[in-house]
Write a protein that holds these residues in place. Structure first.
Motif, PDB file in Angstrom:
ATOM      1  N   UNK A 109      -6.715  74.744  34.353  1.00  0.00           N
ATOM      2  CA  UNK A 109      -7.189  74.461  35.711  1.00  0.00           C
ATOM      3  C   UNK A 109      -7.869  73.095  35.802  1.00  0.00           C
ATOM      4  N   UNK A 110      -7.144  72.106  35.272  1.00  0.00           N
ATOM      5  CA  UNK A 110      -7.563  70.715  35.338  1.00  0.00           C
ATOM      6  C   UNK A 110      -6.653  70.019  36.345  1.00  0.00           C
ATOM      7  N   UNK A 111      -7.232  69.512  37.431  1.00  0.00           N
ATOM      8  CA  UNK A 111      -6.461  68.936  38.536  1.00  0.00           C
ATOM      9  C   UNK A 111      -6.577  67.419  38.636  1.00  0.00           C
ATOM     10  N   UNK A 112      -7.227  66.824  37.665  1.00  0.00           N
ATOM     11  CA  UNK A 112      -7.426  65.384  37.639  1.00  0.00           C
ATOM     12  C   UNK A 112      -8.878  65.091  37.327  1.00  0.00           C
ATOM     13  N   UNK A 113      -9.158  63.890  36.852  1.00  0.00           N
ATOM     14  CA  UNK A 113     -10.532  63.557  36.456  1.00  0.00           C
ATOM     15  C   UNK A 113     -11.555  63.811  37.569  1.00  0.00           C
ATOM     16  N   UNK A 114     -12.593  64.559  37.214  1.00  0.00           N
ATOM     17  CA  UNK A 114     -13.753  64.801  38.092  1.00  0.00           C
ATOM     18  C   UNK A 114     -13.416  65.471  39.422  1.00  0.00           C
ATOM     19  N   UNK A 115     -12.333  66.223  39.481  1.00  0.00           N
ATOM     20  CA  UNK A 115     -11.992  66.955  40.710  1.00  0.00           C
ATOM     21  C   UNK A 115     -12.917  68.171  40.822  1.00  0.00           C
ATOM     22  N   UNK A 116     -13.451  68.469  42.002  1.00  0.00           N
ATOM     23  CA  UNK A 116     -14.423  69.558  42.149  1.00  0.00           C
ATOM     24  C   UNK A 116     -13.859  70.942  41.817  1.00  0.00           C
ATOM     25  N   UNK A 117     -12.552  71.127  41.896  1.00  0.00           N
ATOM     26  CA  UNK A 117     -11.965  72.436  41.596  1.00  0.00           C
ATOM     27  C   UNK A 117     -11.647  72.628  40.113  1.00  0.00           C
ATOM     28  N   UNK A 118     -11.882  71.610  39.286  1.00  0.00           N
ATOM     29  CA  UNK A 118     -11.619  71.724  37.852  1.00  0.00           C
ATOM     30  C   UNK A 118     -12.486  72.811  37.222  1.00  0.00           C
ATOM     31  N   UNK A 119     -11.861  73.640  36.417  1.00  0.00           N
ATOM     32  CA  UNK A 119     -12.603  74.568  35.558  1.00  0.00           C
ATOM     33  C   UNK A 119     -12.920  73.849  34.253  1.00  0.00           C
ATOM     34  N   UNK A 120     -11.974  73.037  33.794  1.00  0.00           N
ATOM     35  CA  UNK A 120     -12.145  72.210  32.601  1.00  0.00           C
ATOM     36  C   UNK A 120     -11.879  70.762  32.965  1.00  0.00           C
ATOM     37  N   UNK A 121     -12.438  69.866  32.160  1.00  0.00           N
ATOM     38  CA  UNK A 121     -12.109  68.444  32.210  1.00  0.00           C
ATOM     39  C   UNK A 121     -11.323  68.131  30.948  1.00  0.00           C
ATOM     40  N   UNK A 122     -10.329  67.257  31.057  1.00  0.00           N
ATOM     41  CA  UNK A 122      -9.583  66.802  29.876  1.00  0.00           C
ATOM     42  C   UNK A 122     -10.122  65.427  29.517  1.00  0.00           C
ATOM     43  N   UNK A 123     -10.638  65.320  28.283  1.00  0.00           N
ATOM     44  CA  UNK A 123     -11.274  64.069  27.858  1.00  0.00           C
ATOM     45  C   UNK A 123     -10.735  63.607  26.518  1.00  0.00           C
ATOM     46  N   UNK A 124     -10.614  62.299  26.356  1.00  0.00           N
ATOM     47  CA  UNK A 124     -10.325  61.741  25.040  1.00  0.00           C
ATOM     48  C   UNK A 124     -11.600  61.865  24.215  1.00  0.00           C
ATOM     49  N   UNK A 125     -11.473  62.485  23.061  1.00  0.00           N
ATOM     50  CA  UNK A 125     -12.628  62.851  22.259  1.00  0.00           C
ATOM     51  C   UNK A 125     -12.373  62.521  20.796  1.00  0.00           C
ATOM     52  N   UNK A 126     -13.435  62.193  20.075  1.00  0.00           N
ATOM     53  CA  UNK A 126     -13.337  61.980  18.629  1.00  0.00           C
ATOM     54  C   UNK A 126     -13.111  63.327  17.955  1.00  0.00           C
ATOM     55  N   UNK A 127     -12.035  63.418  17.187  1.00  0.00           N
ATOM     56  CA  UNK A 127     -11.650  64.647  16.498  1.00  0.00           C
ATOM     57  C   UNK A 127     -11.578  64.339  15.008  1.00  0.00           C
ATOM     58  N   UNK A 128     -12.249  65.164  14.206  1.00  0.00           N
ATOM     59  CA  UNK A 128     -12.238  64.976  12.756  1.00  0.00           C
ATOM     60  C   UNK A 128     -11.124  65.791  12.119  1.00  0.00           C
ATOM     61  N   UNK A 129     -10.314  65.120  11.313  1.00  0.00           N
ATOM     62  CA  UNK A 129      -9.246  65.748  10.540  1.00  0.00           C
ATOM     63  C   UNK A 129      -9.413  65.288   9.093  1.00  0.00           C
ATOM     64  N   UNK A 130      -8.579  65.808   8.199  1.00  0.00           N
ATOM     65  CA  UNK A 130      -8.741  65.492   6.777  1.00  0.00           C
ATOM     66  C   UNK A 130      -8.627  63.994   6.478  1.00  0.00           C
ATOM     67  N   UNK A 131      -7.854  63.259   7.272  1.00  0.00           N
ATOM     68  CA  UNK A 131      -7.667  61.823   7.039  1.00  0.00           C
ATOM     69  C   UNK A 131      -8.766  60.961   7.658  1.00  0.00           C
ATOM     70  N   UNK A 132      -9.640  61.548   8.461  1.00  0.00           N
ATOM     71  CA  UNK A 132     -10.687  60.774   9.120  1.00  0.00           C
ATOM     72  C   UNK A 132     -10.883  61.236  10.549  1.00  0.00           C
ATOM     73  N   UNK A 133     -11.189  60.296  11.429  1.00  0.00           N
ATOM     74  CA  UNK A 133     -11.453  60.608  12.839  1.00  0.00           C
ATOM     75  C   UNK A 133     -10.377  59.955  13.700  1.00  0.00           C
ATOM     76  N   UNK A 134      -9.846  60.744  14.633  1.00  0.00           N
ATOM     77  CA  UNK A 134      -8.846  60.245  15.577  1.00  0.00           C
ATOM     78  C   UNK A 134      -9.314  60.577  16.987  1.00  0.00           C
TER      79      UNK A 134
END
Length: 134
Positions: A66-91
């Motif tokens: 239920x993501x309808x675009x950045x900062x939309x009032x009806x969003x249940x979630x926001x989709x964001x580019x985030x630092x993610x740690x994996x075995x090779x490092x951070x992506x």
């Protein structure tokens, strides 16, 4: 996550999967039966999924989350580019986090997943529910 209920929606687009963690905190929304990621200082375990068709896969996931675009009032979630740690490092990867307008409800209704591991929590919770041991 592999083996979880909604993985089938993403499966046609999966090129690879690896264990990953992000900074935040995880809650279980008992009424809905699924987790929600909030900002926080803990570590949350999950998976980094490399997609064969990112546009098509994100369209399906956006509908599910239920993501309808950045900062939309009806969003249940926001989709964001985030630092993610994996075995090779951070992506940097797309992560769905609780939208600001729904965070208060999530905090009020959610149960903390203390170790940040949804797969482990769900397995234990399913066993408790099937045996009536609450």
């Amino acid at each position: 996550m592999r083996g979880m209920h909604n993985h089938q929606l993403l499966a046609p687009f999966v090129a690879s999967v690896q264990v990953a963690t992000v900074q935040g905190r995880l809650l279980h929304l008992e009424q809905e039966g699924y987790p929600v990621l909030l900002e926080g200082s803990g570590r949350v375990q999950g998976e980094l999924v490399e997609l064969t068709d990112e546009t098509a896969a994100l369209h399906i996931l956006d509908l599910l989350e239920e993501f309808y675009g950045p900062d939309q009032p009806e969003n249940v979630y926001e989709r964001r580019l985030t630092a993610v740690s994996v075995s090779e490092g951070v992506v940097s990867a797309w992560v769905y986090v609780c939208a600001a307008l729904t965070e208060e409800r999530c905090l009020a209704e959610g149960k903390a997943v203390e170790n940040g591991d949804w797969r482990e929590f769900a397995a234990v919770d399913i066993i408790k529910n099937s045996t009536g041991d609450h």
